[in-house]
Design a protein around this motif. Structure first.
Motif, short mmCIF file in Angstrom:
data_model
loop_
_atom_site.label_atom_id
_atom_site.label_comp_id
_atom_site.label_asym_id
_atom_site.label_seq_id
_atom_site.Cartn_x
_atom_site.Cartn_y
_atom_site.Cartn_z
N LEU A 51 0.84 -1.19 0.00
CA LEU A 51 0.00 0.00 0.00
C LEU A 51 0.88 1.24 0.00
O LEU A 51 1.95 1.25 0.61
CB LEU A 51 -0.90 0.02 1.23
CG LEU A 51 -1.74 -1.23 1.51
CD1 LEU A 51 -2.57 -1.04 2.77
CD2 LEU A 51 -2.62 -1.58 0.34
N VAL A 52 0.40 2.27 -0.67
CA VAL A 52 1.14 3.52 -0.75
C VAL A 52 0.18 4.67 -0.46
O VAL A 52 -0.99 4.61 -0.85
CB VAL A 52 1.80 3.67 -2.15
CG1 VAL A 52 0.78 3.72 -3.25
CG2 VAL A 52 2.72 4.88 -2.21
N PRO A 53 0.64 5.71 0.27
CA PRO A 53 -0.23 6.86 0.49
C PRO A 53 -0.68 7.46 -0.84
O PRO A 53 0.10 7.56 -1.78
CB PRO A 53 0.67 7.85 1.26
CG PRO A 53 1.71 7.00 1.89
CD PRO A 53 1.94 5.87 0.94
N GLN A 54 -1.97 7.78 -0.89
CA GLN A 54 -2.55 8.32 -2.13
C GLN A 54 -3.63 9.32 -1.73
O GLN A 54 -4.71 8.92 -1.32
CB GLN A 54 -3.12 7.17 -2.94
CG GLN A 54 -3.49 7.50 -4.36
CD GLN A 54 -3.92 6.26 -5.10
OE1 GLN A 54 -4.87 5.58 -4.69
NE2 GLN A 54 -3.22 5.93 -6.16
N GLY A 55 -3.32 10.59 -1.84
CA GLY A 55 -4.27 11.61 -1.40
C GLY A 55 -4.51 11.47 0.09
O GLY A 55 -3.58 11.39 0.88
N ARG A 56 -5.78 11.39 0.47
CA ARG A 56 -6.14 11.24 1.87
C ARG A 56 -6.21 9.77 2.29
O ARG A 56 -6.44 9.46 3.45
CB ARG A 56 -7.47 11.92 2.14
CG ARG A 56 -7.40 13.42 1.91
CD ARG A 56 -8.74 14.05 2.02
NE ARG A 56 -9.11 14.21 3.41
CZ ARG A 56 -10.21 14.80 3.82
NH1 ARG A 56 -11.08 15.25 2.96
NH2 ARG A 56 -10.47 14.90 5.11
N GLY A 57 -6.05 8.86 1.33
CA GLY A 57 -6.14 7.44 1.63
C GLY A 57 -4.89 6.70 1.21
O GLY A 57 -3.78 7.22 1.30
N ARG A 58 -5.09 5.50 0.74
CA ARG A 58 -3.99 4.66 0.29
C ARG A 58 -4.40 3.95 -1.00
O ARG A 58 -5.56 3.69 -1.23
CB ARG A 58 -3.63 3.61 1.34
CG ARG A 58 -3.08 4.23 2.60
CD ARG A 58 -2.60 3.16 3.51
NE ARG A 58 -2.23 3.77 4.78
CZ ARG A 58 -1.49 3.17 5.67
NH1 ARG A 58 -1.05 1.96 5.46
NH2 ARG A 58 -1.19 3.77 6.80
N GLY A 59 -3.38 3.64 -1.78
CA GLY A 59 -3.59 2.88 -3.01
C GLY A 59 -2.64 1.69 -3.02
O GLY A 59 -1.88 1.47 -2.07
N LEU A 60 -2.69 0.93 -4.09
CA LEU A 60 -1.83 -0.24 -4.22
C LEU A 60 -0.52 0.12 -4.92
O LEU A 60 -0.51 0.88 -5.88
CB LEU A 60 -2.54 -1.33 -5.03
CG LEU A 60 -3.78 -1.95 -4.41
CD1 LEU A 60 -4.46 -2.89 -5.40
CD2 LEU A 60 -3.43 -2.69 -3.13
N THR A 61 0.56 -0.44 -4.42
CA THR A 61 1.86 -0.32 -5.10
C THR A 61 1.84 -1.31 -6.27
O THR A 61 0.92 -2.15 -6.38
CB THR A 61 3.01 -0.70 -4.15
OG1 THR A 61 2.87 -2.09 -3.81
CG2 THR A 61 3.03 0.15 -2.90
N PRO A 62 2.84 -1.27 -7.16
CA PRO A 62 2.91 -2.30 -8.21
C PRO A 62 2.92 -3.72 -7.65
O PRO A 62 2.28 -4.62 -8.19
CB PRO A 62 4.22 -1.96 -8.95
CG PRO A 62 4.34 -0.48 -8.79
CD PRO A 62 3.83 -0.21 -7.38
N ALA A 63 3.62 -3.93 -6.52
CA ALA A 63 3.62 -5.25 -5.89
C ALA A 63 2.21 -5.60 -5.39
O ALA A 63 1.77 -6.75 -5.49
CB ALA A 63 4.62 -5.30 -4.74
N GLY A 64 1.52 -4.61 -4.86
CA GLY A 64 0.14 -4.82 -4.40
C GLY A 64 -0.77 -5.20 -5.55
O GLY A 64 -1.61 -6.09 -5.43
N GLU A 65 -0.61 -4.51 -6.67
CA GLU A 65 -1.41 -4.83 -7.88
C GLU A 65 -1.14 -6.27 -8.31
O GLU A 65 -2.07 -6.99 -8.67
CB GLU A 65 -1.06 -3.87 -9.01
CG GLU A 65 -1.30 -2.42 -8.67
CD GLU A 65 -2.57 -1.87 -9.27
OE1 GLU A 65 -3.19 -2.53 -10.11
OE2 GLU A 65 -2.94 -0.75 -8.87
N ASP A 66 0.13 -6.68 -8.29
CA ASP A 66 0.47 -8.07 -8.65
C ASP A 66 -0.16 -9.07 -7.69
O ASP A 66 -0.61 -10.14 -8.10
CB ASP A 66 1.99 -8.27 -8.66
CG ASP A 66 2.67 -7.60 -9.83
OD1 ASP A 66 1.98 -7.26 -10.82
OD2 ASP A 66 3.90 -7.43 -9.77
N LEU A 67 -0.16 -8.74 -6.41
CA LEU A 67 -0.67 -9.66 -5.41
C LEU A 67 -2.18 -9.88 -5.54
O LEU A 67 -2.67 -10.96 -5.21
CB LEU A 67 -0.33 -9.19 -4.00
CG LEU A 67 -0.75 -10.11 -2.85
CD1 LEU A 67 -0.16 -11.51 -3.01
CD2 LEU A 67 -0.37 -9.50 -1.51
N VAL A 68 -2.91 -8.91 -6.05
CA VAL A 68 -4.37 -9.04 -6.17
C VAL A 68 -4.74 -10.31 -6.94
O VAL A 68 -5.55 -11.12 -6.48
CB VAL A 68 -5.00 -7.78 -6.82
CG1 VAL A 68 -6.45 -8.04 -7.20
CG2 VAL A 68 -4.91 -6.59 -5.89
#
Length: 158
Positions: A51-68
């Motif tokens: 997870l990576v900070p994204q605005g006021r929340g969090r988004g997925l890192t490239p590793a996170g996207e792969d893990l999905v």
């Protein structure tokens, strides 16, 4: 070798699908802080940020996207194994009534899947008109009815 625990993967997918830690917490029935702790444990196991900070929340890192994708496949196989093991023990009879519309479409594949995971359950399928199936359901001949109808039943009006 570290193990990707199914509960951590479920929470991770709840975040990926819900888009926020708060939504993930609601989906998995945990507090936001518990979800954060689970995500930190999963990142420790994987060895990189998911997870990576994204605005006021969090988004997925490239590793996170792969893990999905991997997480979805792992949980699908986990679920199949569980159903296969538990389904073998289930037995008895299920009487299902349906109209021709459903009998011709997705129902056959659904029943094949159910039969494969629950080989000792005998499925009785009755195809008929909605009114006759509704009567069979009310009298206990059917356990389940799949049909469309035009109006609510008399006991549902009010």
């Amino acid at each position: 070798m570290q193990v990707l625990e199914p509960n951590l993967l479920k929470t991770f997918l709840a975040f990926a699908d819900g888009g926020s830690l708060a939504q993930a917490a609601s989906i998995v029935g945990r507090s936001a802080s518990a979800v954060t702790t689970q995500m930190q444990r999963l990142e420790d196991i994987v060895g990189e940020p998911l997870l990576v900070p994204q605005g006021r929340g969090r988004g997925l890192t490239p590793a996170g996207e792969d893990l999905v994708g991997h997480a979805r496949r792992i949980l699908a196989v986990h679920r199949e194994a569980w159903l296969a093991l538990k389904g073998v023990r289930a037995d008895g009879r299920v009487a299902i009534g349906t109209t021709q519309d459903f009998a011709d479409s997705g129902l056959p594949e659904l029943l094949r899947t159910f039969a494969a995971s629950h080989p000792r359950v005998r499925i009785e399928l009755r195809v008929g008109r909605s009114a006759e199936l509704a009567h069979a359901l009310q009298t206990g001949i059917l356990d389940l009815m799949i049909a469309m109808r035009q109006a609510p039943a008399p006991d549902e009006v009010g």
